[in-house]
Write an enzyme that holds these catalytic residues in place. Structure first.
Site, PDB file in Angstrom:
ATOM      1  N   GLY A 149       0.023   1.880   7.476  1.00  0.00           N
ATOM      2  CA  GLY A 149       1.396   2.335   7.353  1.00  0.00           C
ATOM      3  C   GLY A 149       2.310   1.221   6.878  1.00  0.00           C
ATOM      4  N   CYS A 150       3.494   1.611   6.440  1.00  0.00           N
ATOM      5  CA  CYS A 150       4.436   0.628   5.890  1.00  0.00           C
ATOM      6  C   CYS A 150       4.973  -0.285   6.981  1.00  0.00           C
ATOM      7  CB  CYS A 150       5.573   1.343   5.151  1.00  0.00           C
ATOM      8  SG  CYS A 150       6.393   2.643   6.103  1.00  0.00           S
ATOM      9  N   TYR A 151       5.458   0.330   8.060  1.00  0.00           N
ATOM     10  CA  TYR A 151       5.960  -0.494   9.161  1.00  0.00           C
ATOM     11  C   TYR A 151       4.844  -1.382   9.723  1.00  0.00           C
ATOM     12  CZ  TYR A 151      10.436   1.991   9.874  1.00  0.00           C
ATOM     13  OH  TYR A 151      11.704   2.493   9.761  1.00  0.00           O
ATOM     14  N   THR A 152       3.658  -0.794   9.816  1.00  0.00           N
ATOM     15  CA  THR A 152       2.568  -1.527  10.467  1.00  0.00           C
ATOM     16  C   THR A 152       2.119  -2.714   9.625  1.00  0.00           C
ATOM     17  OG1 THR A 152       1.127   0.166   9.559  1.00  0.00           O
ATOM     18  CG2 THR A 152       1.708   0.356  11.852  1.00  0.00           C
ATOM     19  N   CYS A 154       3.823  -4.530   7.680  1.00  0.00           N
ATOM     20  CA  CYS A 154       4.808  -5.605   7.832  1.00  0.00           C
ATOM     21  C   CYS A 154       4.764  -6.189   9.242  1.00  0.00           C
ATOM     22  CB  CYS A 154       6.193  -5.046   7.515  1.00  0.00           C
ATOM     23  SG  CYS A 154       7.484  -6.277   7.372  1.00  0.00           S
TER      24      CYS A 154
END
Lengths: 346, 346, 346, 346
Positions: A149-152, A154
């Site tokens: 995922g995107c948040y993950t 980062c």
């Protein structure tokens, strides 16, 4: 030439895959899957592709697609990939799933956080978590990659070396993340209208966002202990970009140079991770349009905490760029092929 | 490998030149000139270039620079290039001037609109106006190219075929243009602060903007008559992009297909000009980050006027991209080298 | 205390009516009509009203509503008001319609531009066009007021004195207008998503926007001749504000002071129209949140044209504010009651 | 009528004071102090005030000003107020200082964080910290009020009841705050240019921002212990608004209703604090233009932490609004006079 099929080519992540693959020397998109726009010209949906992509959108018939392509990217809602994947498909083609379906090893955790029954748990074990800088070797041999995922992406990369080396108390880790609005997708929903997002900031999914267990699992592997964190996402009035600000107590008495050396140990040779100079804070604008992760940290002696910061473009390193990076690894190509993207400023 | 020197490398147009030339196979920047940041690392000024550009900023000594490079880009304030250029420099290196110094053939017109005494009018005659799609052949042989302004590139190309073919009454031409804020440069001025520009729109330079005579001169060449227009620029709360909406009365009774054919005649083979499908209005976002000009038109039978619309990225086709396109022409390279940029959306 | 009912209270214009009426000493909202949110608390839809408005949304039963209130505001889609209005309602209550249903006197023109069959043309004759500064006296005695459109309010008022005094050639009038995104309403549509509007500008409805005949009709009354104009709206990445830039050829040889005097003649005593100082261009931010119209002009001797500019807040003077101003006139209240709003900056 | 003088009337906070005081029934601004714009018409600096404020800017002669007004607001850089204040001034007029000069009781702490020598420490003891909801009674009798900072107002009020009641472990408190750009002031600086802020987010002042000791001091009073926190501000691409997301470990086993009751105890009667409904997260847009603080919280049983969130308009409750609220208290007026501002949406 690697033949690529994309299911979900008209979402923002799918569109970004199309953009990136235009510049890839060894791959070409041959299937633009989009349930919503079947038979419509792709460039009528994404006018930026006018005179660049001449194809029409196709349906999402993954069985037929598996016959025609070397790799399938699924940029689809949670549950879709799990519901259509089978051994026959995987025997014919590689799959890079941009949804969460194969990211979490414990199917019960997945089903609890996503409130979906997993339709093909038999592939979870095999699926490799496609965080390239962490799982590079396993990705090379994978048939099925779960693109993070995107948040993950980062959040994990920002803290990973310190978790791995055990210098932070994992029980104190707090991730406060901020994302541009493209992360919310291209669905027509009132909360994502311009007038609702512009001149506004809010937290959402507080103590309940689905990326939480994904971060916990991966940082758990790194630290060798069970990890529970607070993860709070915020919606920011910008198109692209994620900034993660992370807080943890230090377990050891460390100086700037010590921490810098740890990051250097893990990321010193990484093409896409840039450890910034001392006291320079990451800004999402400086990575926009590129596959970079910009990371830095600050030790606060007063509170004995370290503040870690990481910035990515959510559609590139947080989705399509990392997916291409995974493809490159899976096909033995140079890892940065198609990804030598210079961030655009301003 | 073409050696490139940039004077004014830390302005927004200069920064965009650096970005574009990173992807150019036949050119490399060897001189990052910046009076404001001499000796400072370039990547400290533009953090997006961290670990991409390792050079430090140099001063703007054009005589020394001429010894070292094959081409100089001057992305400098009006008057600078004219004040330093001389025959010796031009005998050693090619010059692409992104300022207005050599755009206007009548020095009196230049001096009136810019309120500057021209320091080297002897080169005006020689200078080629670098609007590639119009002056391609002359550019190929030029030593000195006057790179067009951002508003002018968009405004001229949008109307050029119709002016050339004489189907619009040039006395009725009105150009209402809208620009993102990067066009205002990186100077620290209150009107360009975030809080002043955000949630705001205004016209400025009404009936007095300096790009007016440049548009008039070029469309005068096209139409073969003296042209006086109204040009009104507006400041828009976005970073990049120019949209020109142009109005003119039709001199002839023409149908959609007639006008389409005229545009096709001039632009049908142009790589960077995209004539959109009927009824699709150009949007700046669809060209962002690329060298494209998106153009379309609408005939209004009620008023006997045609409304022409053109969109560019002001920093690419409106500045750095066109400058690279000019360089490619001057050095006999493929015109799109370094410019195969897919617009980024969203 | 005037009892107010709003049908369409949960759209952006309806929401602005609620905001403005909170500060009105002589009126109170007693009916928050919203077909989409029946029985839901109003403040759950518009969280800014939390602890300010305690009411729940009601349906849009206009017959029942007419029994309960002194004035009904219909902030509804085109066609709704015309389909429900009848003599009984008008005999019991006043109606201020924020839609276009009663703005255009020629029903054929309405039906052509709006592609709707008008359901109650019998009230068109009676309806007063609620442009307060132009039709003040008629509004005072009206039962039914057609509240002008946002673009039209700005476009008409900017040119009105010059049209009225016959100094501009009406056949040359061109209106290039730019609007914030709240003008597009609160419907969940992809083109209005944050990521589609942000960092973007486009024209739309070119030569076909429905506000065109409304401007033409009103400026026709002013000038005493049939008027056909080009009107081009543009979507701007901001929440609020409309800027109209208008072009016309001068019929007479006039100086700045002459034109200034004409504007002064018509607007010198107007509370809500501010004629700016010479050379100051209107900016939408300077009127945001208020009922002001800021106007200025520039004569271009080179082209013999005048450029007129006007700025409003589309939700206030362009919708709810003008509606309240109309109500004040209809009920004999001070015209600025509830409208002494100081623009908010930044 | 209270006569008001503002020193620093042309900064953003000063401008907001002017806006708010236009709507105040018992106060009028008679001195618009601005060192940068002496003799210039105020409305030429802030065009929103055209035809509303007719005054010209005056210098910042506080001695003369003290003769003429009942209260002076100093919206000036750190150190200014301390450098000019004396007993004579305070004997003649009340002073509300919007800078940090009198906020911190320990002058050594002030001098360390602000790197300024305090010029009038003799008034620190007397100065009342003007956080109205906490220090209401002391403010009523004060001659000198230190108006709290924008970040601090939001950060303190969000956590105050829980600190006061001892249910959170103060050693674990982390404040992650996000602010619109008006908080950076109206100075012409490159980092605050539109193109640098737009489409970007960054942290700044990490572990070193000057509002840190102010929050620590006040929450120390509340909790009765020495408090050290991590406070991280972020710059957000919007004009107005601050959102504080705060994390702390719970010292006791509490349920939602328990915490709700605590907030209710302290804020149940507060006009300007709105405790949102369960699971509604504060959004800055919902308080924009108003003096409200919107607060909510979420208990995370998994981590035994509570996440508190608060939102304000940084120029209103975070500066000018709170200053007016303080003035109202000091002069015995209704606390909400001039502050009955309905938030503007969108």
């Amino acid at each position: 030439m690697i033949k690529v099929g994309i299911i979900g080519a008209t979402g923002y992540a799918g569109g970004e895959l199309v953009r990136l693959l235009q510049g890839h020397k060894e791959a070409e998109v041959v299937w633009y899957g989009s349930r919503s726009y079947i038979d419509k010209q792709y460039a009528d949906v994404y006018q930026n592709m006018f005179q660049i992509v001449e194809d029409r959108c196709l349906d999402d018939n993954i069985a037929e697609l598996a016959e025609q392509v070397d790799v399938i990217f699924t940029a689809t809602p949670q549950g879709f990939c799990a519901s259509v994947l089978n051994e026959e498909i995987l025997s014919k083609t590689k799959v890079i799933d941009l949804s969460a379906d194969y990211r979490i090893k414990d199917v019960a955790v997945y089903e609890k956080w996503y409130e979906i029954k997993h339709k093909s748990p038999q592939f979870i074990e095999e699926a490799v978590y496609g965080l390239c800088e962490v799982n590079r070797e396993q990705i090379k041999g994978a048939r099925l990659v779960a693109n993070p995922g995107c948040y993950t992406t980062c959040s994990i990369l920002t803290a990973y070396p310190l978790a791995k080396e055990g210098i932070i108390d994992m029980n104190t880790l707090i991730v406060d993340a901020k994302s541009g609005t493209s992360g919310a997708g291209r669905g027509a929903k009132i909360p994502n209208l311009y007038c609702e997002v512009n001149e506004n900031i809010k937290a959402y999914g507080v103590a309940s966002h689905r990326h939480t267990p994904e971060i916990e699992e991966q940082l758990g592997y790194a630290s060798g202990e069970k990890v529970l964190i607070n993860f709070t996402p915020h919606l920011i009035p910008m198109n692209r970009g994620i900034l993660a600000t992370e807080y943890a107590s230090l377990k050891k008495d460390v100086a700037y140079a010590d921490v810098k050396a740890i990051y250097q140990k893990y990321y010193g040779n990484e093409t896409f991770i840039r450890m910034l100079k001392e006291d320079v804070c990451p800004e999402t604008k400086w990575v926009e349009g590129s596959n970079y992760v910009d990371i830095n940290f600050k030790i606060d002696a007063r509170t004995n905490r370290i503040i870690m910061m990481g910035a990515i473009d959510n559609l590139v390193k947080g989705a399509a760029g990392q997916a291409v990076q995974n493809m490159n690894l899976m096909f033995g190509l140079p890892e940065d092929e198609g990804l030598k993207l210079v961030p655009m400023f301003p």
